[in-house]
Design a protein around this motif. Sequence first.
Motif, PDB file in Angstrom:
ATOM      1  N   GLN A 106       0.886  -1.187   0.045  1.00  0.00           N
ATOM      2  CA  GLN A 106       0.020   0.068  -0.064  1.00  0.00           C
ATOM      3  C   GLN A 106       0.721   1.345   0.096  1.00  0.00           C
ATOM      4  O   GLN A 106       0.817   2.249  -0.692  1.00  0.00           O
ATOM      5  CB  GLN A 106      -0.771   0.091   1.160  1.00  0.00           C
ATOM      6  CG  GLN A 106      -2.070   1.433   1.127  1.00  0.00           C
ATOM      7  CD  GLN A 106      -2.775   1.278   0.086  1.00  0.00           C
ATOM      8  OE1 GLN A 106      -3.464   0.217  -0.308  1.00  0.00           O
ATOM      9  NE2 GLN A 106      -2.804   2.342  -0.960  1.00  0.00           N
ATOM     10  N   GLN A 109       2.484   1.674  -3.425  1.00  0.00           N
ATOM     11  CA  GLN A 109       1.630   2.245  -4.471  1.00  0.00           C
ATOM     12  C   GLN A 109       1.074   3.921  -4.341  1.00  0.00           C
ATOM     13  O   GLN A 109       1.095   4.433  -4.943  1.00  0.00           O
ATOM     14  CB  GLN A 109       0.218   1.420  -4.310  1.00  0.00           C
ATOM     15  CG  GLN A 109       0.342  -0.044  -4.880  1.00  0.00           C
ATOM     16  CD  GLN A 109      -0.788  -0.786  -4.857  1.00  0.00           C
ATOM     17  OE1 GLN A 109      -1.714  -0.679  -5.400  1.00  0.00           O
ATOM     18  NE2 GLN A 109      -0.884  -1.465  -3.609  1.00  0.00           N
ATOM     19  N   ASP A 110       1.254   4.098  -2.753  1.00  0.00           N
ATOM     20  CA  ASP A 110       0.952   5.445  -2.590  1.00  0.00           C
ATOM     21  C   ASP A 110       2.162   6.357  -2.819  1.00  0.00           C
ATOM     22  O   ASP A 110       1.879   7.437  -3.452  1.00  0.00           O
ATOM     23  CB  ASP A 110       0.723   5.563  -0.825  1.00  0.00           C
ATOM     24  CG  ASP A 110      -0.572   5.215  -0.514  1.00  0.00           C
ATOM     25  OD1 ASP A 110      -1.425   4.835  -1.389  1.00  0.00           O
ATOM     26  OD2 ASP A 110      -0.642   4.842   0.843  1.00  0.00           O
ATOM     27  N   ASN A 112       3.905   5.700  -5.625  1.00  0.00           N
ATOM     28  CA  ASN A 112       3.711   5.473  -7.099  1.00  0.00           C
ATOM     29  C   ASN A 112       5.051   4.737  -7.414  1.00  0.00           C
ATOM     30  O   ASN A 112       5.729   5.033  -8.456  1.00  0.00           O
ATOM     31  CB  ASN A 112       3.650   6.593  -7.802  1.00  0.00           C
ATOM     32  CG  ASN A 112       3.377   6.737  -9.366  1.00  0.00           C
ATOM     33  OD1 ASN A 112       2.627   5.678  -9.462  1.00  0.00           O
ATOM     34  ND2 ASN A 112       3.700   7.358  -9.945  1.00  0.00           N
ATOM     35  N   ARG A 115       2.524  -0.731  -8.811  1.00  0.00           N
ATOM     36  CA  ARG A 115       1.132  -0.648  -9.150  1.00  0.00           C
ATOM     37  C   ARG A 115       0.782  -2.151  -9.404  1.00  0.00           C
ATOM     38  O   ARG A 115       1.403  -2.878  -9.981  1.00  0.00           O
ATOM     39  CB  ARG A 115       0.792   0.197 -10.224  1.00  0.00           C
ATOM     40  CG  ARG A 115       1.082  -0.026 -11.645  1.00  0.00           C
ATOM     41  CD  ARG A 115       0.576   0.898 -12.734  1.00  0.00           C
ATOM     42  NE  ARG A 115       0.742   0.526 -13.888  1.00  0.00           N
ATOM     43  CZ  ARG A 115       0.446  -0.357 -14.670  1.00  0.00           C
ATOM     44  NH1 ARG A 115      -0.702  -1.039 -14.268  1.00  0.00           N
ATOM     45  NH2 ARG A 115       0.917  -0.497 -15.919  1.00  0.00           N
ATOM     46  N   TYR A 116      -0.634  -2.313  -9.264  1.00  0.00           N
ATOM     47  CA  TYR A 116      -1.218  -3.576  -9.744  1.00  0.00           C
ATOM     48  C   TYR A 116      -1.702  -3.714 -11.055  1.00  0.00           C
ATOM     49  O   TYR A 116      -2.380  -2.697 -11.652  1.00  0.00           O
ATOM     50  CB  TYR A 116      -2.293  -4.027  -8.740  1.00  0.00           C
ATOM     51  CG  TYR A 116      -2.851  -5.478  -9.114  1.00  0.00           C
ATOM     52  CD1 TYR A 116      -2.074  -6.569  -8.701  1.00  0.00           C
ATOM     53  CD2 TYR A 116      -3.955  -5.670  -9.908  1.00  0.00           C
ATOM     54  CE1 TYR A 116      -2.423  -7.832  -9.148  1.00  0.00           C
ATOM     55  CE2 TYR A 116      -4.160  -6.959 -10.301  1.00  0.00           C
ATOM     56  CZ  TYR A 116      -3.672  -7.932  -9.705  1.00  0.00           C
ATOM     57  OH  TYR A 116      -3.869  -9.332 -10.222  1.00  0.00           O
ATOM     58  N   TYR A 123       1.767  -7.111  -9.475  1.00  0.00           N
ATOM     59  CA  TYR A 123       2.488  -5.960  -9.277  1.00  0.00           C
ATOM     60  C   TYR A 123       3.627  -5.640 -10.036  1.00  0.00           C
ATOM     61  O   TYR A 123       4.328  -6.695 -10.233  1.00  0.00           O
ATOM     62  CB  TYR A 123       2.767  -5.843  -7.730  1.00  0.00           C
ATOM     63  CG  TYR A 123       1.597  -5.950  -6.591  1.00  0.00           C
ATOM     64  CD1 TYR A 123       1.055  -4.536  -6.452  1.00  0.00           C
ATOM     65  CD2 TYR A 123       1.051  -7.131  -6.152  1.00  0.00           C
ATOM     66  CE1 TYR A 123      -0.276  -4.497  -5.618  1.00  0.00           C
ATOM     67  CE2 TYR A 123       0.093  -6.998  -5.463  1.00  0.00           C
ATOM     68  CZ  TYR A 123      -0.762  -5.861  -5.099  1.00  0.00           C
ATOM     69  OH  TYR A 123      -1.639  -5.964  -4.400  1.00  0.00           O
ATOM     70  N   THR A 126       6.572   0.811 -11.300  1.00  0.00           N
ATOM     71  CA  THR A 126       5.939   1.938 -12.235  1.00  0.00           C
ATOM     72  C   THR A 126       7.084   2.228 -13.033  1.00  0.00           C
ATOM     73  O   THR A 126       6.692   2.835 -14.199  1.00  0.00           O
ATOM     74  CB  THR A 126       5.471   3.076 -11.347  1.00  0.00           C
ATOM     75  OG1 THR A 126       6.407   3.393 -10.461  1.00  0.00           O
ATOM     76  CG2 THR A 126       4.083   2.665 -10.664  1.00  0.00           C
TER      77      THR A 126
END
Length: 129
Positions: A106, A109-110, A112, A115-116, A123, A126
């Motif tokens: 999490q 992802q926050d 960046n 990402r899934y 996953y 990026t």
Amino acid sequence: MTDDDRVAVKTYVPRYQKEHWREHADELEMSQSEFVRTMVQAGRREFEVPSAGESTRTESAPEPDGDDEFDDRILAVLDRRGALGWDDLVDALIDDVEDELDATLQRLQDENLVRYSGRDGGYVLTNDE
């Protein structure tokens, strides 16, 4: 930057561990930051442990025999849940890893960084796009 300049160190720990550290810090009349700094130093060969109302004393920490991080996980689970058999201990450790993985994914992802991707089936970084 000189040796006296202060810099921030950030870490993520399970909520129960932070609460345990906070309680221990309160018992020693320390801030949480002071407690973490002291305990990190305590994990080193020579260290000073200030106690509430006492002067500082020098002690030696035992040499670790195994993987400290895994040892700490086992000890934390047993402290939290009490006596566990092999299968229950494995399940508890897996639960801890799953919780940590979920929180870390999490955060990544926050930020960046990952990402899934349903298209790629999991996953992805990026920067690989």
